[in-house]
Design a protein around this motif. Structure first.
Motif, mmCIF file in Angstrom:
data_model
loop_
_atom_site.group_PDB
_atom_site.id
_atom_site.type_symbol
_atom_site.label_atom_id
_atom_site.label_comp_id
_atom_site.label_asym_id
_atom_site.label_seq_id
_atom_site.Cartn_x
_atom_site.Cartn_y
_atom_site.Cartn_z
ATOM 1 N N LYS A 273 8.324 57.426 6.417
ATOM 2 C CA LYS A 273 8.379 56.171 7.166
ATOM 3 C C LYS A 273 9.720 55.964 7.852
ATOM 4 C CE LYS A 273 4.341 55.694 5.459
ATOM 5 N NZ LYS A 273 4.363 56.865 4.597
ATOM 6 N N THR A 274 10.783 56.610 7.338
ATOM 7 C CA THR A 274 12.079 56.470 8.001
ATOM 8 C C THR A 274 12.033 57.101 9.395
ATOM 9 O OG1 THR A 274 12.940 58.525 7.010
ATOM 10 C CG2 THR A 274 13.311 56.476 5.796
ATOM 11 N N GLY A 275 11.246 58.172 9.564
ATOM 12 C CA GLY A 275 11.099 58.762 10.886
ATOM 13 C C GLY A 275 10.403 57.836 11.857
ATOM 14 N N ALA A 276 9.305 57.219 11.412
ATOM 15 C CA ALA A 276 8.584 56.273 12.270
ATOM 16 C C ALA A 276 9.435 55.044 12.561
ATOM 17 C CB ALA A 276 7.269 55.869 11.603
ATOM 18 N N TYR A 277 10.146 54.561 11.540
ATOM 19 C CA TYR A 277 11.028 53.403 11.733
ATOM 20 C C TYR A 277 12.113 53.720 12.764
ATOM 21 C CZ TYR A 277 14.635 49.935 10.673
ATOM 22 O OH TYR A 277 15.593 48.944 10.762
ATOM 23 N N GLY A 278 12.680 54.932 12.700
ATOM 24 C CA GLY A 278 13.709 55.301 13.665
ATOM 25 C C GLY A 278 13.192 55.296 15.093
ATOM 26 N N LEU A 279 11.957 55.761 15.293
ATOM 27 C CA LEU A 279 11.374 55.714 16.631
ATOM 28 C C LEU A 279 11.225 54.279 17.115
ATOM 29 C CD1 LEU A 279 8.570 58.438 16.276
ATOM 30 C CD2 LEU A 279 10.770 58.692 17.432
ATOM 31 N N LEU A 280 10.767 53.401 16.220
ATOM 32 C CA LEU A 280 10.562 52.002 16.601
ATOM 33 C C LEU A 280 11.881 51.274 16.839
ATOM 34 C CD1 LEU A 280 7.723 51.017 14.096
ATOM 35 C CD2 LEU A 280 7.545 50.974 16.595
ATOM 36 N N ARG A 281 12.846 51.483 15.946
ATOM 37 C CA ARG A 281 14.091 50.710 15.998
ATOM 38 C C ARG A 281 15.064 51.244 17.035
ATOM 39 N NH1 ARG A 281 14.527 46.101 14.617
ATOM 40 N NH2 ARG A 281 14.252 46.267 12.359
ATOM 41 N N PHE A 282 15.110 52.561 17.228
ATOM 42 C CA PHE A 282 16.165 53.145 18.056
ATOM 43 C C PHE A 282 15.645 53.807 19.325
ATOM 44 C CE2 PHE A 282 17.856 53.117 13.697
ATOM 45 C CZ PHE A 282 19.001 52.366 13.903
ATOM 46 N N VAL A 283 14.649 54.685 19.228
ATOM 47 C CA VAL A 283 14.279 55.489 20.397
ATOM 48 C C VAL A 283 13.677 54.628 21.498
ATOM 49 C CG1 VAL A 283 12.837 57.391 21.217
ATOM 50 C CG2 VAL A 283 14.006 57.582 19.028
ATOM 51 N N LEU A 284 12.674 53.825 21.179
ATOM 52 C CA LEU A 284 12.029 53.020 22.215
ATOM 53 C C LEU A 284 12.965 51.975 22.822
ATOM 54 C CD1 LEU A 284 9.464 54.472 21.286
ATOM 55 C CD2 LEU A 284 8.264 52.298 21.373
ATOM 56 N N GLY A 496 7.244 39.384 15.644
ATOM 57 C CA GLY A 496 8.387 39.077 16.501
ATOM 58 C C GLY A 496 9.127 40.318 16.974
ATOM 59 N N PRO A 497 9.672 41.126 16.060
ATOM 60 C CA PRO A 497 10.395 42.316 16.521
ATOM 61 C C PRO A 497 9.522 43.316 17.251
ATOM 62 C CG PRO A 497 10.216 42.256 14.107
ATOM 63 C CD PRO A 497 9.811 40.927 14.611
ATOM 64 N N LEU A 498 8.247 43.437 16.879
ATOM 65 C CA LEU A 498 7.383 44.406 17.546
ATOM 66 C C LEU A 498 7.040 43.967 18.970
ATOM 67 C CD1 LEU A 498 4.972 45.490 14.667
ATOM 68 C CD2 LEU A 498 6.991 46.667 15.538
ATOM 69 N N VAL A 499 6.808 42.672 19.179
ATOM 70 C CA VAL A 499 6.563 42.168 20.530
ATOM 71 C C VAL A 499 7.793 42.407 21.409
ATOM 72 C CG1 VAL A 499 6.244 40.055 21.877
ATOM 73 C CG2 VAL A 499 4.805 40.492 19.888
ATOM 74 N N GLN A 500 8.983 42.211 20.810
ATOM 75 C CA GLN A 500 10.216 42.435 21.554
ATOM 76 C C GLN A 500 10.384 43.907 21.921
ATOM 77 O OE1 GLN A 500 14.053 41.575 19.533
ATOM 78 N NE2 GLN A 500 14.327 40.040 21.138
ATOM 79 N N ILE A 501 10.124 44.797 20.969
ATOM 80 C CA ILE A 501 10.220 46.231 21.242
ATOM 81 C C ILE A 501 9.221 46.636 22.325
ATOM 82 C CG2 ILE A 501 9.815 48.527 20.259
ATOM 83 C CD1 ILE A 501 10.895 47.385 17.591
ATOM 84 N N ALA A 502 7.992 46.112 22.236
ATOM 85 C CA ALA A 502 6.972 46.432 23.240
ATOM 86 C C ALA A 502 7.398 45.953 24.629
ATOM 87 C CB ALA A 502 5.639 45.795 22.850
ATOM 88 N N TYR A 503 8.024 44.780 24.705
ATOM 89 C CA TYR A 503 8.474 44.236 25.987
ATOM 90 C C TYR A 503 9.544 45.136 26.602
ATOM 91 C CZ TYR A 503 10.612 41.085 29.376
ATOM 92 O OH TYR A 503 11.135 40.527 30.527
ATOM 93 N N TRP A 504 10.551 45.501 25.785
ATOM 94 C CA TRP A 504 11.618 46.369 26.290
ATOM 95 C C TRP A 504 11.057 47.709 26.751
ATOM 96 C CZ3 TRP A 504 15.061 45.324 21.429
ATOM 97 C CH2 TRP A 504 15.681 44.076 21.555
#
Length: 512
Positions: A273-284, A496-504
């Motif tokens: 899950k740390t790999g998936a989290y890194g994609l969500l938090r940092f890469v996108l 909240g954070p996922l909508v923000q990530i999707a917007y960016w």
């Protein structure tokens, strides 16, 4: 940010397992039982603290999609000011869900190894708890240098867990081989990510004149397209190995098959899950334009992982290797949802991360308990367990149904949201990915048929689940049912954070 919660709660989430590991190590001198209880209490306390934070936090209903990230709690202290490095931790709904999963599976890892680990018990719990402390730091670090430190902290304890307490096939060489393979893959990809982090920081300094490893500073760094692509690939490979993504997955089946039960639960339930989290938090968020350009490739890799992992699971005779390949398949759905980029697909990816951790963690516990009884993991040497160990058979049937995505359980919710959110973006990739659900039903029922039914390889009696094991299974089954029947609280916490990530991701460049 909530004003009712102390910032010191965040360092406490890391300190509890870290100190607990040290105490467990020294407690071995007094009794072999004390390290087990200390480890169990440490991870249970971490999980309860995370639940308390959830109950007390002021979770925002709507976060401005174009604004600065909002944190439920934030902790900051100077570390190396000259280079812009600080001890900066933050927790939002996404991170809190990952912390809860880590605490729950950490407690399960300790409980399932109660009888299995009989040598160097204190040192075992030191490595297990320090690994989990590193994971906690990964889910909270908002300084990229600090994030990399925690990323590396996860590595060494897991190496020792596999190399010292793993299962040997050829005079001890198999477990050391698996541990070394895991170390080389993750260390090499981690160093590539470190180079990308340093390059990003240097480019930020060239643009602003100041050194900074702060997530919120680097989020708005202007980059040329070729710079963004190269940096994105550096981060992506670092996280892709841990996810893992085909063809960067060869370390996973060996690590799982040789690891002790607690190591397998930790690997499948938390470290992936740390790999998936890194994609969500940092890469996108950091590289939205390059990520959009790369999305067709990433989604194709996700589909390949779904089908390839399921196909290889079907031909395995070792039950742990079979479950390991199902992880490759399920995490392909997570990758597909992440790069679909819609808020719905991202929510599905997070729900699936939680459900996969619980379901696959439960399957690995059952594999370990079965190995303790039969001293084999070969499916051909099993059979007839439904008659000889009915409680064990019930639990295995439940988690097999969860793995194939039965409606009413958490995996179904996550996969349904991923496919629904991905279809408008790439109908063909979604259609191909959906065929993986058919293969999941085949390999799940294959395990049930070979292990539980048919003629038994031996008429020797098999011990059924003990009271401790029944309690573990009941808690895991209850959590999967709750996630499957009432997923809304989890979705609301992460929305909240996922909508923000999707917007960016969709708009291209985050704006402060």
């Amino acid at each position: 940010m909530s004003t009712t919660l102390s910032p010191w709660l965040l360092p406490a989430l890391i300190a509890i397992p870290f100190v607990g590991g040290l105490v467990a190590w020294y407690a071995e001198r007094l009794s072999l039982t004390w390290p087990r209880w200390i480890g169990l209490l440490s991870m249970s306390a971490t999980m309860l603290l995370a639940l308390w934070i959830w109950s007390q936090a002021d979770v925002p209903g709507v976060i401005p999609a174009h604004g600065t990230p909002a944190w439920l709690i934030e902790f900051r202290a100077d570390w190396i000011p000259r280079w812009g490095i600080s001890l900066h931790l933050g927790l939002d709904g996404l991170g809190l869900l990952m912390i809860l999963l880590t605490g729950a599976l950490g407690a399960l890892s300790v409980a399932c190894s109660w009888r299995e680990i009989q040598q160097y018990v204190g040192f075992f719990h030191l490595n297990l708890l320090w690994n989990l402390a590193g994971v906690m730091g990964v889910f909270m670090a908002l300084d990229l240098f600090l994030f990399f430190v925690f990323w590396e902290v996860m590595l060494v304890p897991m190496y020792f867990l596999i190399a010292l307490w793993g299962h040997s096939s050829h005079g001890g060489r198999s477990r050391v081989y698996a541990a070394t393979k895991f170390f080389i893959f993750t260390q090499a990809s981690g160093l590539l990510m470190l180079v990308a982090i340093l390059a990003l920081v240097w480019l930020h300094k060239e643009n602003t004149g100041q050194w900074s490893f702060e997530y919120t500073d680097l989020l708005y760094t202007p980059l040329a397209h070729w710079q963004e692509v190269l940096l994105m690939l550096g981060f992506f490979v670092g996280f892709a190995v841990k996810l893992p993504i085909v063809p960067l997955h060869p370390w996973l089946p060996d690590a799982h098959s040789q690891a002790p039960t607690a190591g397998s639960v930790d690997l499948a339930g938390v470290l992936l899950k740390t790999g998936a989290y890194g994609l969500l938090r940092f890469v996108l968020p950091l590289f939205p334009n390059a990520s959009q350009d790369f999305a067709p490739v990433a989604m194709a890799l996700g589909v390949v992982g779904i089908l390839y992992g399921a196909k290889l699971a079907l031909v395995q005779t070792d039950i742990k290797r079979l479950v390991a390949y199902t992880s490759v398949s399920h995490m392909g759905f997570v990758l597909l949802g992440i790069y679909a980029g819609s808020a719905l697909a991202l929510q599905g990816a997070v729900v699936l991360m939680l459900a996969h951790g619980l379901a696959t963690g439960g399957l690995f516990v059952l594999c370990g308990e079965l190995y303790e009884r039969l001293h084999t993991r070969e499916l051909g040497k099993m059979g007839g367990l439904a008659r000889r160990a009915p409680h064990y058979a019930t639990a295995l049937m439940f988690f097999a149904l969860a793995s194939l995505g039965l409606p009413g359980l958490g995996n179904f919710v996550g996969e349904f949201l991923v496919l629904t959110g991905s279809f408008p973006v790439s109908p063909w990739a979604t259609a191909l990915a959906a065929t993986g659900l058919i293969l999941a039903a085949v390999y799940s029922l294959y395990v049930v048929q070979r292990a539980l039914h048919g003629p038994a390889a031996t008429d020797a009696p098999v011990e059924d689940l003990t009271s401790r094991e029944k309690l573990m299974m009941a808690l895991m089954m209850g959590a999967l049912l709750l996630l499957g029947l009432f997923p809304q609280p989890v979705i609301d916490l992460a929305r909240g954070p996922l909508v923000q990530i999707a917007y960016w991701y969709q708009q291209g460049v985050p704006t402060p």
